[in-house]
Design a protein around this motif. Structure first.
Motif, PDB file in Angstrom:
ATOM      1  N   GLU A 257      -1.930   4.585  -6.218  1.00 10.83           N
ATOM      2  CA  GLU A 257      -2.569   5.904  -6.717  1.00 10.83           C
ATOM      3  C   GLU A 257      -2.835   7.157  -6.323  1.00 10.83           C
ATOM      4  OE1 GLU A 257      -5.981   3.113  -8.523  1.00 10.83           O
ATOM      5  OE2 GLU A 257      -4.277   2.181 -10.075  1.00 10.83           O
ATOM      6  N   ARG A 258      -3.634   6.835  -4.761  1.00 13.31           N
ATOM      7  CA  ARG A 258      -4.317   7.521  -4.282  1.00 13.31           C
ATOM      8  C   ARG A 258      -3.042   8.275  -3.418  1.00 13.31           C
ATOM      9  NH1 ARG A 258      -9.344   4.588  -0.874  1.00 13.31           N
ATOM     10  NH2 ARG A 258     -10.502   4.023  -3.133  1.00 13.31           N
ATOM     11  N   ALA A 259      -1.515   7.436  -3.833  1.00 17.71           N
ATOM     12  CA  ALA A 259      -0.438   8.893  -3.596  1.00 17.71           C
ATOM     13  C   ALA A 259       0.554   9.117  -3.945  1.00 17.71           C
ATOM     14  CB  ALA A 259       0.251   7.627  -2.401  1.00 17.71           C
ATOM     15  N   GLY A 260      -0.346   9.218  -5.354  1.00 10.72           N
ATOM     16  CA  GLY A 260      -0.332   9.759  -6.582  1.00 10.72           C
ATOM     17  C   GLY A 260       1.715   9.198  -6.955  1.00 10.72           C
ATOM     18  N   LEU A 261       1.422   8.116  -6.665  1.00  9.88           N
ATOM     19  CA  LEU A 261       2.630   7.187  -7.021  1.00  9.88           C
ATOM     20  C   LEU A 261       2.436   6.321  -7.845  1.00  9.88           C
ATOM     21  CD1 LEU A 261       3.929   5.696  -3.183  1.00  9.88           C
ATOM     22  CD2 LEU A 261       4.962   7.877  -4.771  1.00  9.88           C
ATOM     23  N   PRO A 262       3.372   5.811  -9.060  1.00  6.76           N
ATOM     24  CA  PRO A 262       2.925   5.260 -10.064  1.00  6.76           C
ATOM     25  C   PRO A 262       3.139   3.583  -9.812  1.00  6.76           C
ATOM     26  CG  PRO A 262       4.954   5.782 -10.022  1.00  6.76           C
ATOM     27  CD  PRO A 262       4.962   6.573  -9.197  1.00  6.76           C
ATOM     28  N   VAL A 263       2.764   3.178 -10.362  1.00  9.03           N
ATOM     29  CA  VAL A 263       2.288   1.656 -10.327  1.00  9.03           C
ATOM     30  C   VAL A 263       3.032   0.865 -11.094  1.00  9.03           C
ATOM     31  CG1 VAL A 263       0.971  -0.710  -9.962  1.00  9.03           C
ATOM     32  CG2 VAL A 263      -0.030   1.324  -9.523  1.00  9.03           C
ATOM     33  N   ASP A 264       4.830   0.751 -10.133  1.00  7.92           N
ATOM     34  CA  ASP A 264       5.763  -0.838 -11.493  1.00  7.92           C
ATOM     35  C   ASP A 264       5.687  -1.864 -11.606  1.00  7.92           C
ATOM     36  OD1 ASP A 264       7.853  -1.073 -12.451  1.00  7.92           O
ATOM     37  OD2 ASP A 264       9.138  -0.092 -11.996  1.00  7.92           O
ATOM     38  N   GLU A 265       4.873  -2.748 -12.835  1.00  5.53           N
ATOM     39  CA  GLU A 265       4.834  -3.848 -12.404  1.00  5.53           C
ATOM     40  C   GLU A 265       5.690  -4.838 -12.763  1.00  5.53           C
ATOM     41  OE1 GLU A 265       1.406  -5.089 -12.780  1.00  5.53           O
ATOM     42  OE2 GLU A 265       0.490  -3.026 -13.162  1.00  5.53           O
ATOM     43  N   SER A 266       7.053  -4.149 -12.277  1.00  4.58           N
ATOM     44  CA  SER A 266       7.985  -5.300 -12.253  1.00  4.58           C
ATOM     45  C   SER A 266       8.727  -4.685 -10.792  1.00  4.58           C
ATOM     46  CB  SER A 266       9.502  -4.423 -12.655  1.00  4.58           C
ATOM     47  OG  SER A 266       9.763  -3.178 -12.036  1.00  4.58           O
ATOM     48  N   LEU A 267       7.907  -4.544 -10.016  1.00  2.90           N
ATOM     49  CA  LEU A 267       7.754  -4.747  -8.435  1.00  2.90           C
ATOM     50  C   LEU A 267       6.596  -5.152  -8.673  1.00  2.90           C
ATOM     51  CD1 LEU A 267       8.595  -0.816  -7.994  1.00  2.90           C
ATOM     52  CD2 LEU A 267       9.983  -2.949  -7.191  1.00  2.90           C
ATOM     53  N   VAL A 268       5.656  -5.718  -8.786  1.00  7.13           N
ATOM     54  CA  VAL A 268       4.713  -6.857  -8.377  1.00  7.13           C
ATOM     55  C   VAL A 268       5.230  -8.059  -8.744  1.00  7.13           C
ATOM     56  CG1 VAL A 268       2.622  -7.236  -8.791  1.00  7.13           C
ATOM     57  CG2 VAL A 268       2.560  -5.095  -8.452  1.00  7.13           C
ATOM     58  N   VAL A 269       5.575  -9.258  -7.922  1.00  6.77           N
ATOM     59  CA  VAL A 269       5.803 -10.322  -8.313  1.00  6.77           C
ATOM     60  C   VAL A 269       5.235 -11.479  -7.273  1.00  6.77           C
ATOM     61  CG1 VAL A 269       7.791 -12.111  -7.458  1.00  6.77           C
ATOM     62  CG2 VAL A 269       8.794  -9.609  -7.747  1.00  6.77           C
ATOM     63  N   PRO A 270       4.737 -12.084  -8.507  1.00  6.25           N
ATOM     64  CA  PRO A 270       3.517 -13.209  -7.760  1.00  6.25           C
ATOM     65  C   PRO A 270       4.490 -14.257  -7.655  1.00  6.25           C
ATOM     66  CG  PRO A 270       4.163 -13.134 -10.368  1.00  6.25           C
ATOM     67  CD  PRO A 270       5.068 -12.210 -10.246  1.00  6.25           C
ATOM     68  N   THR A 271       3.720 -15.283  -6.052  1.00  2.82           N
ATOM     69  CA  THR A 271       4.501 -16.204  -5.746  1.00  2.82           C
ATOM     70  C   THR A 271       3.024 -17.757  -5.969  1.00  2.82           C
ATOM     71  OG1 THR A 271       3.765 -15.810  -3.508  1.00  2.82           O
ATOM     72  CG2 THR A 271       5.948 -15.228  -4.333  1.00  2.82           C
ATOM     73  N   PRO A 272       3.199 -18.343  -6.303  1.00  2.00           N
ATOM     74  CA  PRO A 272       2.188 -19.616  -6.275  1.00  2.00           C
ATOM     75  C   PRO A 272       1.517 -19.865  -4.609  1.00  2.00           C
ATOM     76  CG  PRO A 272       4.399 -21.033  -6.324  1.00  2.00           C
ATOM     77  CD  PRO A 272       4.529 -19.459  -6.559  1.00  2.00           C
ATOM     78  N   ARG A 273       2.449 -19.890  -4.001  1.00  2.00           N
ATOM     79  CA  ARG A 273       1.502 -20.267  -2.284  1.00  2.00           C
ATOM     80  C   ARG A 273       2.846 -19.141  -1.246  1.00  2.00           C
ATOM     81  NH1 ARG A 273       0.156 -25.725  -0.879  1.00  2.00           N
ATOM     82  NH2 ARG A 273      -1.253 -26.184  -2.678  1.00  2.00           N
ATOM     83  N   PHE A 274       2.165 -19.444  -0.640  1.00  2.00           N
ATOM     84  CA  PHE A 274       2.907 -18.144   0.428  1.00  2.00           C
ATOM     85  C   PHE A 274       3.390 -18.817   1.373  1.00  2.00           C
ATOM     86  CE2 PHE A 274      -1.227 -14.791   0.521  1.00  2.00           C
ATOM     87  CZ  PHE A 274      -0.970 -15.258  -0.652  1.00  2.00           C
TER      88      PHE A 274
END
Length: 337
Positions: A207-224
């Motif tokens: 957001e501070r860089a003026g870039l959109p947050v594309d939800e398709s690029l945020v991928v959850p994982t149950p563990r690391f």
């Protein structure tokens, strides 16, 4: 020096015997400068206190427990080494255990009375137990919490600033000119606070860089874990517009992601830049080497052990959230070597 005494250590450090005793027994707070000198002298002279006699006098075991979710995760293995080193300087032996993130096991350990345990204090990295459940264990075994969870100053807790660390990792990718920056490792459920904080930092940087947050690029994982990082990266590469950079919430996810990129016939960092968190040694020998946010594990361990020793001795200050330092290590996964 075999059989070194407190007097020998005091002479080497240039302090009084009482000061050495205060450091060894964690009985009275001393300045960081004096503590450093004394601990160096203890190490140089290989000083070993008579633990059996001392603990018998105090009605204690002389042992601390370090309990983590998974001992085979490199971050926890490396942290355990630092905890053992720090505990030895305070005259303690460390027991290791893992919970596998099981809430019942965490509650069992925290619910024990200190007089009924094999250890005098507990260093715990919890995954499943809630803050309310922790509060209910008042007057039980002394405890210091490591990483994970948000406890708002109710307990002694040592962790890095996850929001700031994630923001710095993402800022690094932005500064490289990357514009479709993905995130692997979000955990939106109730006990995934560390991941949630890293997601906040990631979003703030975009957001501070003026870039959109594309939800398709945020991928959850149950563990690391590595295989989950690879699976998430495969999902991202299958998008109509794949990412040109990925912030992974730990180094194992990042190593798995790099494997998936290579398997797809792409290059790291030319096609996809990858950054992780943890600063594990494995990242120094991956191909390419892994750019990472590296917490100061020695600092975390030293502070946690000193705090726990102070709680046991009754000299620790009020519970607080202690922030440990970290640094950005730029390597081949973001800047071609």
């Amino acid at each position: 020096m075999a059989g070194a005494t407190l007097r020998d250590v005091a002479k080497r450090a240039g302090v009084s015997i009482r000061t050495v005793s205060n450091v060894v027994n964690a009985s009275v707070p001393v300045s960081e400068e004096l503590r450093t000198r004394v601990e160096a002298a203890l190490e140089e002279l290989d000083y070993r206190p008579n633990l059996v006699a001392r603990n018998l006098r105090r009605g204690r075991t002389g042992m601390l427990a370090l309990v983590v979710p998974e001992l085979d995760v490199p971050y926890f293995a490396e942290l355990a080494r630092e905890v053992i080193t720090a505990a030895r300087a305070h005259g303690y032996v460390v027991m290791l255990d893992q919970t596998d993130g099981d809430g019942d096991r965490e509650r069992e350990l925290l619910g024990r009375d200190s007089r009924a345990t094999m250890f005098d204090g507990l260093l715990l990295s919890p995954l499943s137990i809630s803050a309310d459940e922790l509060r209910e264990r008042a007057n039980r075994v002394p405890v210091v919490l490591l990483g994970e969870h948000i406890f708002n100053g109710d307990f002694h807790h040592v962790a890095i600033d996850n929001v700031a660390a994630a923001r710095e990792a993402t800022n690094h990718l932005v500064a490289l000119g990357r514009r479709r920056i993905a995130a692997i490792g979000d955990q939106p459920y109730s006990t995934g606070e560390t991941a949630q904080l890293r997601t906040i930092g990631y979003r703030q940087a975009l957001e501070r860089a003026g870039l959109p947050v594309d939800e398709s690029l945020v991928v959850p994982t149950p563990r690391f874990h590595r295989h989950l990082g690879a699976r998430a990266m495969e999902q991202l590469l299958a998008l109509p517009e794949p990412p040109d950079a990925v912030f992974c919430y730990n180094d194992l996810l990042a190593i798995g992601a790099m494997h998936a990129v290579a398997r797809a016939g792409l290059r790291v960092p030319e096609d996809v830049a990858v950054i992780g968190v943890d600063g594990i040694q494995e990242g120094e020998y991956s191909s390419p080497t892994l750019t990472t946010i590296a917490p100061d594990k020695a600092h975390i361990a030293g502070l946690a052990v000193r705090t726990l020793a102070g709680i046991i001795e009754g000299t620790a200050p009020s519970p607080s959230e202690a922030r440990a330092p970290y640094r950005l290590l730029i390597r081949g996964s973001t800047v071609a070597e």
